[in-house]
Design an enzyme around this catalytic site. Structure first.
Site, PDB file in Angstrom:
ATOM      1  N   SER A   9       0.903  -1.345   0.039  1.00  0.00           N
ATOM      2  CA  SER A   9       0.015  -0.124   0.128  1.00  0.00           C
ATOM      3  C   SER A   9       0.825   1.276   0.095  1.00  0.00           C
ATOM      4  CB  SER A   9      -0.819   0.103   1.232  1.00  0.00           C
ATOM      5  OG  SER A   9      -0.069  -0.265   2.497  1.00  0.00           O
ATOM      6  N   CYS A  10       2.136   1.060   0.246  1.00  0.00           N
ATOM      7  CA  CYS A  10       3.203   2.342   0.519  1.00  0.00           C
ATOM      8  C   CYS A  10       3.637   2.720  -0.832  1.00  0.00           C
ATOM      9  CB  CYS A  10       4.272   1.749   1.330  1.00  0.00           C
ATOM     10  SG  CYS A  10       3.921   1.016   2.873  1.00  0.00           S
ATOM     11  N   VAL A  11       2.978   3.109  -1.818  1.00  0.00           N
ATOM     12  CA  VAL A  11       3.669   3.477  -3.180  1.00  0.00           C
ATOM     13  C   VAL A  11       3.177   5.149  -3.257  1.00  0.00           C
ATOM     14  CG1 VAL A  11       4.052   1.684  -4.504  1.00  0.00           C
ATOM     15  CG2 VAL A  11       1.887   2.320  -4.119  1.00  0.00           C
TER      16      VAL A  11
END
Ligand SMILES: Cc1cc2nc3c(=O)[nH]c(=O)nc-3n(C[C@H](O)[C@H](O)[C@H](O)COP(=O)(O)OP(=O)(O)OC[C@H]3O[C@@H](n4cnc5c(N)ncnc54)[C@H](O)[C@@H]3O)c2cc1C
Lengths: 410, 103
Positions: B101-103
């Site tokens: 989810s970390c983009v």
């Protein structure tokens, strides 16, 4: 007549309407596009409004300027999608049937998801710059700002344009320097991620850049609430940070309509095949832009790259062929860093942003992960490209091609 | 990429310390990994790890918010279980990839 329906006329929806209009046989297909608003906002421009670089009129145009003739446009709130019956209900009772549908309803900011955020300080000392209202309110506030603690906080991941808050603090730093009050302003960048950016190499480069500018980074901070009386933000692990002025990226969520339709995840993003861009639930539905849950940046550049893939796969689906085009998650973002300079990152699902030159190896002209003047011009040019080329779904001219294309397929 | 031995088994880890191959995971390995970081895993911890493994196997994007809605533990409780970066640490001990989810 067969019906192609597009939900949402923002960056992605408008682009697709133009692309499809060019290839569809007008005798055979009716294209319809629905949006709740008549005004198109150039959202990347919101970033520049607080610093007086752009004003409201620089970032708005009527949506109607961008629809090709023959495409049916409906301005209405979309109430619900009933995928099992291939129909969409609009507010006010109108029902639209479709053979194929593209959902492009984007994300919206949801400050109400964080307790205390929309309290008594909202738009007085707490601002977002992800909406036109927030950006303009902040512009007015900064005009009379004489110093204090400026805190930039990101509420939740994912959020659109992941580099925008970094750009924001860089531009703020330059703005206060120019105003002669930099020594009176404390700038803190607060993020739930473990560093300035997620991917390791870019995170280091951007982290170093912020440090150079004397901007403090507070990482792994997941905001639970805002205390309006003490003027602090409080994390789930009970860390507290004081502010005089708080700028925030509120929780980003897909449209509530997606939730009503039972089509979204926890944040109302639509489960979508990250390679084919087809909805996981319905084979005749595709998802483009911020509305999907694909694991890449939510950005206009991503929607642009993905649009070509979607186009191929939609045609294949219509002709009952297998969906062979595969999106690689390509994202390409200019990062405005202040003082007329910028950085550039280029990455996809598998390759993190790396240093180098873009798009021509060894030549450039744009330097990847480097802070240069030419990268800043890339960002300045982007607005023109957005209105004149991107939204109209046109092929890029030479210069734009170099900055926008150049996908590194792996 | 590197190899490390936990509970007598060789595990392939990414540069950031996440499992390269989720099937190498076992409760014993998780417990020993956590112990190295000074954390003693309880049944409650394992409930979270099992939940993460199950969700990751379906390809779901993981977030702290999602775990908070799982019914196993609320977000505050998750921070108490895995201090200083709950999703980061729990994903490591659960033997799944770094949450994307970390983009
Ligand atoms: C501050 C800021 C800076 C940015 N900078 C950059 C940048 O430098 N480069 C870049 O590439 N991208 C940037 N972006 C991101 C970019 O603007 C978005 O990713 C892009 O606009 C996404 O397009 P979209 O079509 O998916 O969504 P949008 O353009 O947001 O469009 C969604 C549309 O759907 C409509 N809609 C939603 N729900 C409903 C409903 N229920 N009924 C009717 N209509 C509905 C909305 O009215 C809207 O018009 C930035 C964004 C922000 C906020």
């Amino acid at each position: 007549m067969k019906k192609l329906l597009i939900l949402g006329a923002g960056t992605a929806g408008t682009m697709m309407a133009n692309k499809l209009h060019k290839v569809f046989d007008k005798e055979e297909w009716q294209i319809t596009i629905v949006d709740q608003y008549k005004t198109h906002y150039y959202q990347p421009g919101f970033l520049f409004i607080p610093f007086n670089i752009y004003n409201k009129q620089d970032v708005i145009k009527p949506k109607s300027n961008f629809f090709p003739p023959g495409v049916k446009v409906i301005y209405s709130v979309i109430d619900k999608i009933v995928g099992e019956e291939n129909k969409v209900l609009l507010e006010g009772g109108q029902v639209l049937q479709y053979d194929y549908m593209i959902i492009a309803t984007g994300t919206e900011t949801r400050p109400d998801e964080t307790p205390g955020l929309k309290g008594k300080l909202w738009y007085k000392e707490i601002f977002d710059f992800y909406t036109i209202e927030g950006a303009c309110a902040l512009q007015r506030y900064f005009k009379n700002f004489t110093g204090g603690k400026l805190v930039m906080v990101i509420s939740e991941i994912p959020y659109k344009c992941p580099v925008a808050p970094i750009e924001f603090v860089c531009l703020a730093e330059a703005y206060f320097t120019k105003k002669g009050i930099r020594d009176k302003v404390d700038i803190t960048y607060v993020t739930p991620m473990s560093g300035a950016f997620t991917k390791p190499v870019a995170s280091k480069m951007l982290g170093d850049l912020l440090e150079e500018k004397n901007i403090h980074v507070e990482s792994d901070f997941y905001m639970e609430r805002v205390d309006n009386d003490k003027k602090t933000i409080v994390a789930y692990d009970e860390r507290e940070i004081e502010f005089d002025v708080l700028t925030v990226v509120p929780v980003n969520m897909g449209s509530e309509m997606i939730e009503r339709s039972g089509l979204g995840d926890d944040l109302n993003f639509i489960p979508t095949d990250k390679h084919t861009l087809q909805s996981d639930k319905f084979k005749n539905v595709f998802v483009l832009g911020d509305a999907s849950n694909i694991p890449t940046s939510k950005a206009g550049s991503v929607a642009h790259f993905a649009a070509e893939i979607l186009m191929d796969n939609l045609m294949s689906a219509i002709e009952a062929r297998p969906l062979l085009a595969k999106f690689d998650g390509h994202a390409n973002c200019y990062i405005e860093t202040g003082y007329g300079k910028g950085a550039l990152i280029d990455f996809n699902y598998d390759t993190e942003p790396l240093p180098g030159t873009f798009p021509l190896p060894g030549i450039g002209p744009f330097g990847l992960l480097k802070n240069t003047k030419i990268n800043h011009y890339g960002k300045v040019m982007f607005r023109w490209i957005y209105w004149h080329i991107l939204l109209k779904g046109k092929e890029m001219p030479i210069e734009a091609d170099m900055t926008m294309a150049g996908k590194k397929r792996i | 990429m590197s190899e490390k031995t936990f509970a007598g088994k060789i595990v392939n880890l990414s540069d950031e310390g996440y499992f390269e191959d989720s099937s190498q995971w076992s409760r014993e390995i998780a417990a020993e990994m956590a112990k190295e970081d000074g954390l003693e895993l309880t049944e409650k911890h394992f409930e979270v790890l099992e939940y993460l493994r199950k969700e990751a196997a379906t390809g779901a994007a993981l977030s702290i918010r999602k775990v908070g809605k799982s019914g196993i533990v609320d977000i505050k409780g998750l921070y108490v279980l895995f201090p200083g970066g709950p999703l980061k640490f729990s994903s490591k001990y659960a033997g799944i990839a770094k949450p994307s989810s970390c983009v």
